[in-house]
Design a protein around this motif. Structure first.
Motif, PDB file in Angstrom:
ATOM      1  N   ARG A 282    -126.786  32.405 -70.609  1.00 56.03           N
ATOM      2  CA  ARG A 282    -127.109  33.379 -71.814  1.00 56.03           C
ATOM      3  C   ARG A 282    -128.591  33.452 -71.717  1.00 56.03           C
ATOM      4  N   ALA A 283    -129.186  32.600 -71.267  1.00 55.75           N
ATOM      5  CA  ALA A 283    -130.603  32.794 -71.140  1.00 55.75           C
ATOM      6  C   ALA A 283    -130.990  34.005 -70.224  1.00 55.75           C
ATOM      7  N   THR A 284    -130.487  34.019 -69.171  1.00 56.28           N
ATOM      8  CA  THR A 284    -130.603  35.055 -68.321  1.00 56.28           C
ATOM      9  C   THR A 284    -130.575  36.468 -68.865  1.00 56.28           C
ATOM     10  N   GLU A 285    -129.089  36.705 -69.442  1.00 58.32           N
ATOM     11  CA  GLU A 285    -128.624  37.695 -70.272  1.00 58.32           C
ATOM     12  C   GLU A 285    -129.753  38.182 -71.242  1.00 58.32           C
ATOM     13  N   LEU A 286    -130.221  36.974 -72.085  1.00 65.45           N
ATOM     14  CA  LEU A 286    -131.179  37.316 -73.070  1.00 65.45           C
ATOM     15  C   LEU A 286    -132.606  38.024 -72.487  1.00 65.45           C
ATOM     16  N   VAL A 287    -132.926  37.482 -71.220  1.00 66.01           N
ATOM     17  CA  VAL A 287    -134.015  38.127 -70.718  1.00 66.01           C
ATOM     18  C   VAL A 287    -134.020  39.505 -70.511  1.00 66.01           C
ATOM     19  N   GLU A 288    -132.664  39.825 -69.674  1.00 69.93           N
ATOM     20  CA  GLU A 288    -132.454  41.245 -69.141  1.00 69.93           C
ATOM     21  C   GLU A 288    -132.316  42.314 -70.584  1.00 69.93           C
ATOM     22  N   ALA A 292    -134.836  45.347 -71.519  1.00 72.96           N
ATOM     23  CA  ALA A 292    -134.537  46.920 -72.112  1.00 72.96           C
ATOM     24  C   ALA A 292    -135.046  47.077 -73.613  1.00 72.96           C
ATOM     25  N   LYS A 293    -135.316  46.027 -74.317  1.00 70.90           N
ATOM     26  CA  LYS A 293    -135.909  46.434 -75.547  1.00 70.90           C
ATOM     27  C   LYS A 293    -137.397  46.553 -75.394  1.00 70.90           C
ATOM     28  N   GLY A 294    -137.841  46.621 -74.446  1.00 69.41           N
ATOM     29  CA  GLY A 294    -139.382  46.493 -74.194  1.00 69.41           C
ATOM     30  C   GLY A 294    -140.133  45.254 -74.445  1.00 69.41           C
ATOM     31  N   ILE A 295    -139.451  44.126 -74.538  1.00 69.73           N
ATOM     32  CA  ILE A 295    -140.264  42.787 -74.634  1.00 69.73           C
ATOM     33  C   ILE A 295    -140.164  42.219 -73.354  1.00 69.73           C
ATOM     34  N   LYS A 296    -141.581  42.243 -72.794  1.00 73.63           N
ATOM     35  CA  LYS A 296    -141.443  42.034 -71.011  1.00 73.63           C
ATOM     36  C   LYS A 296    -141.745  40.370 -70.858  1.00 73.63           C
ATOM     37  N   PRO A 297    -140.921  39.531 -70.338  1.00 73.39           N
ATOM     38  CA  PRO A 297    -141.074  38.273 -70.298  1.00 73.39           C
ATOM     39  C   PRO A 297    -142.394  38.050 -69.265  1.00 73.39           C
ATOM     40  N   ASN A 298    -143.067  37.076 -69.391  1.00 71.38           N
ATOM     41  CA  ASN A 298    -144.172  36.738 -68.672  1.00 71.38           C
ATOM     42  C   ASN A 298    -143.739  35.665 -67.621  1.00 71.38           C
ATOM     43  N   ASP A 319    -131.213  33.749 -57.813  1.00 74.07           N
ATOM     44  CA  ASP A 319    -131.325  34.826 -56.849  1.00 74.07           C
ATOM     45  C   ASP A 319    -131.486  36.102 -57.986  1.00 74.07           C
ATOM     46  N   LYS A 320    -130.526  36.007 -58.928  1.00 78.74           N
ATOM     47  CA  LYS A 320    -130.857  37.177 -60.121  1.00 78.74           C
ATOM     48  C   LYS A 320    -132.151  37.183 -60.777  1.00 78.74           C
ATOM     49  N   ILE A 321    -132.683  35.921 -61.098  1.00 83.32           N
ATOM     50  CA  ILE A 321    -133.998  35.981 -61.614  1.00 83.32           C
ATOM     51  C   ILE A 321    -135.082  36.375 -60.990  1.00 83.32           C
ATOM     52  N   LEU A 322    -135.052  36.091 -59.424  1.00 83.43           N
ATOM     53  CA  LEU A 322    -135.998  36.099 -58.580  1.00 83.43           C
ATOM     54  C   LEU A 322    -136.045  37.859 -58.516  1.00 83.43           C
ATOM     55  N   ILE A 323    -134.837  38.480 -58.216  1.00 81.11           N
ATOM     56  CA  ILE A 323    -134.909  39.847 -58.156  1.00 81.11           C
ATOM     57  C   ILE A 323    -135.387  40.698 -59.353  1.00 81.11           C
ATOM     58  N   LEU A 324    -135.183  40.055 -60.442  1.00 78.10           N
ATOM     59  CA  LEU A 324    -135.617  40.604 -61.887  1.00 78.10           C
ATOM     60  C   LEU A 324    -137.280  40.371 -61.834  1.00 78.10           C
ATOM     61  N   MET A 325    -137.933  39.263 -61.354  1.00 78.17           N
ATOM     62  CA  MET A 325    -139.125  39.229 -61.072  1.00 78.17           C
ATOM     63  C   MET A 325    -139.957  40.041 -60.518  1.00 78.17           C
ATOM     64  N   ARG A 326    -139.235  40.297 -59.400  1.00 80.04           N
ATOM     65  CA  ARG A 326    -139.911  41.525 -58.419  1.00 80.04           C
ATOM     66  C   ARG A 326    -139.714  42.872 -59.029  1.00 80.04           C
ATOM     67  N   LYS A 327    -138.867  42.988 -59.609  1.00 81.95           N
ATOM     68  CA  LYS A 327    -138.394  44.249 -60.172  1.00 81.95           C
ATOM     69  C   LYS A 327    -139.366  44.817 -61.581  1.00 81.95           C
ATOM     70  N   GLN A 328    -139.752  43.571 -61.860  1.00 78.68           N
ATOM     71  CA  GLN A 328    -140.670  43.675 -63.071  1.00 78.68           C
ATOM     72  C   GLN A 328    -142.114  43.487 -62.643  1.00 78.68           C
ATOM     73  N   GLY A 329    -142.430  43.121 -61.448  1.00 80.01           N
ATOM     74  CA  GLY A 329    -143.896  43.073 -60.918  1.00 80.01           C
ATOM     75  C   GLY A 329    -144.452  41.904 -61.136  1.00 80.01           C
ATOM     76  N   VAL A 330    -143.423  40.911 -61.338  1.00 83.67           N
ATOM     77  CA  VAL A 330    -144.423  39.447 -61.776  1.00 83.67           C
ATOM     78  C   VAL A 330    -144.358  38.607 -60.513  1.00 83.67           C
ATOM     79  N   ASP A 331    -145.362  38.210 -60.294  1.00 83.38           N
ATOM     80  CA  ASP A 331    -145.708  37.485 -59.009  1.00 83.38           C
ATOM     81  C   ASP A 331    -145.499  36.061 -59.236  1.00 83.38           C
ATOM     82  N   PHE A 332    -145.105  35.533 -58.021  1.00 81.98           N
ATOM     83  CA  PHE A 332    -144.997  33.820 -58.177  1.00 81.98           C
ATOM     84  C   PHE A 332    -146.212  33.176 -58.510  1.00 81.98           C
TER      85      PHE A 332
END
Length: 572
Positions: A282-288, A292-298, A319-332
């Motif tokens: 649910r946390a992952t779905e909420l982030v996604e 989509a609503k324009g609130i970008k996680p940091n 794996d889903k979270i790491l892919i989303l991070m890369r897609k959003q350009g959030v570095d480790f």
């Protein structure tokens, strides 16, 4: 129409009689012959002296003589009361003055801009403390008049405390509707109303009054009162801390529907609450959904998810979270790598952990000793000592200093594999780095030396262990004692047995000697049975010397002489 923050002369016409009564009360009270000075109980204060004091108070607090007399009197009343507030007992003049106060006069004093706010606070709490001396009960309007003044002067700490006493205290518990009604029926400045209602939302949530907090939020939302996002975040935090997960999620969506500018911090609070409850999906779905609503996680939001997935070994979600991070350009960040390495290592994916370490090094991040230890420990658990030692060498080359945990892991692993030469090298490095051996390392070393039939070394480390203040288990002593007995080292054996006797382990020592006698007789018996009784002389085993040396120890329980010499002999 509220009189809040109107000057006395703007209200004066409606309550002139009250002022006249009060002036009369002042005159009457000052002529009271019973007034006594608190520090001189046997002397009376004269009327002239009190009037002089009163005139002094007026001159000190109201230096501007051009003020309207009705404005001056508020300062005079409050100063007169506070001057005598610490006297015990309270003078008759003050009690008379208090008894002649009216709700309108108290309201007027608290809202008078010429009276400083700290004085108003002291005046108010003096009235609360001495409620019995008043002819009326301080009502809600009185509290809220002071509250509005505190908010206007940005004295928010006192304002919040006053609200908490009004809304939460069990003896008051003023309903929210009564407070709302005050603001509906009085012309309070909008910025004051906004602040007060947001403070109410905070006070309710801080005290786990979540139903009332929801009522306050709904009222603010329906009446167009600006809702502070920071206050909402505090409400979310309190909901999550109280395990009100569903209420928190529902409130978060209400924030979105209310056109509140929801920050990533509020999102992270909800994500953290979901993760701690095991609701990672649910946390992952909420982030996604929020992306989509324009609130970008940091990075903090993502690290919360990464940490939760790594600890629970939920690698598919990870794996889903790491892919989303890369897609959003959030570095480790360093924390991201640490969470990943911790999760991979605890699961046994040591190669993935090592890959993360070298990725950190490539990015210029400093890898701490703790992180190296995780992977070294992981390789040692898998039995891959060579790879662990190779990483240890890399660690040293990069000037990351090993600690006691690093050496303990390596020493234990090399001991188990019987590589005692490498163990000795590591021990020398520990000594050079002034890293002390732990109780567990001593046990491991003694056990390993005994297994390798290196009894002298095992004995020396047992003596050193005692010298360092550690108390070995009897099982450790037993291993060394057996080895000493089999190698006929009776002097060292006597020393250990005497130490055990000193520790009160007489029964264990007696059983050990009895066991030695029994095994020796059996050995001698087998030798006799297997002999051909020829011309050869049968050499019998004997423990008489050992028994004779231990006997006095068991009787006297004295510490053996020559311990210092023995320690010197073994270089300790």
């Amino acid at each position: 129409m509220s009189n809040f923050l109107q000057t006395p002369w703007q209200i004066g016409n409606g309550i002139s009689s009250n002022y006249e009564q009060l002036k009369l009360a002042l005159a009457t009270s000052t002529s009271n012959p019973c007034l006594r000075h608190p520090s001189k109980k046997n002397r009376r204060m004269s009327l002239q002296k009190f009037l002089q004091s009163l005139r002094t108070v007026k001159r000190f607090h109201l230096p501007n003589p051009s003020l309207n007399p009705k404005a001056k009197i508020a300062e005079t009343i409050i100063s007169t009361i506070l001057i005598t507030s610490t006297w015990q007992p309270i003078p008759t003049t003050t009690t008379t003055l208090l008894s002649n106060l009216t709700p309108n006069l108290v309201h007027l004093i608290l809202s008078d801009p010429h009276v400083k706010t700290p004085k108003c606070i002291d005046f108010f709490y003096f009235l609360v403390k001495n409620q019995s001396l008043l002819s009326f009960k301080l009502n809600l309007d009185t509290h809220l008049t002071l509250l509005c003044r505190l908010v206007k002067s940005r004295n928010l700490v006192d304002a919040e405390n006053l609200l908490a006493a009004l809304l939460i205290h069990e003896n008051v518990r003023c309903p929210f509707s009564a407070v709302a009604s005050f603001f509906e029926n009085n012309s309070v400045k909008p910025f004051i109303s906004v602040k007060v209602f947001n403070l109410m939302l905070k006070v309710y949530s801080d005290n786990q009054e979540f139903e009332k907090a929801a009522e306050a939020f709904g009222y603010m939302r329906n009446n167009g009162i600006e809702i502070n996002e920071r206050t909402c975040t505090i409400y979310l935090i309190n909901l999550m801390r109280s395990d009100q997960l569903e209420l928190g999620l529902e409130f978060f969506y209400q924030m979105l529907e209310s056109d509140i500018e929801v920050s990533v911090f509020s999102l992270t609070v909800v994500v953290d609450g979901l993760c701690k409850s095991g609701e990672i999906d649910r946390a992952t779905e909420l982030v996604e959904e929020m992306v989509a609503k324009g609130i970008k996680p940091n990075i903090v939001t993502y690290n919360t998810l990464v940490d939760a997935c790594a600890k629970r070994w939920s690698f598919n979600e990870l794996d889903k979270i790491l892919i989303l991070m890369r897609k959003q350009g959030v570095d480790f960040s360093v924390e991201t790598y640490r969470f990943l390495i911790d999760g991979f290592s605890s699961y046994g994916k040591i190669e993935d952990s090592e890959k993360m370490v070298f990725e950190m090094l490539d990015k210029g991040f400093k890898v701490e000793t703790y992180t190296y230890n995780l992977i070294i420990n992981g390789y040692c658990r898998l039995g891959n000592i060579e790879r662990a030692f190779s990483l240890f060498c890399t660690m040293v080359e990069r000037e990351v200093y090993p600690n006691v945990d690093t050496y303990s892991t390596l020493v234990s692993s090399f001991c188990k594999s019987g590589q005692m030469e490498t163990v000795n090298e590591l021990l020398e490095e520990m000594q050079s780095a002034r890293i002390e051996l732990t109780h567990g390392v001593f046990d491991t070393l003694i056990d390993a030396y005994c297994q390798q039939r290196m009894i002298d070394e095992a004995f020396c480390f047992l003596i050193l262990m005692q010298k360092r203040g550690f108390i070995a288990d009897f099982s450790i002593y037993e291993m060394v004692i057996n080895g000493l007995y089999e190698s006929d080292q009776h002097e060292e054996l006597n020393l250990l047995l005497s130490n055990l006797v000193k520790r009160g382990m007489v029964i264990e020592v007696s059983k050990f000697i009895a066991s030695i006698e029994s095994s020796t007789r059996q050995k001698d018996q087998r030798a006799v049975e297997n002999s051909d009784f020829g011309d050869k002389e049968i050499e019998m085993s004997s423990t008489s010397d050992l028994i004779e040396s231990i006997g006095p120890i068991l009787e006297a329980k004295d510490s053996p002489e020559g311990l210092t010499c023995l320690l010197a002999r073994y270089h300790f």
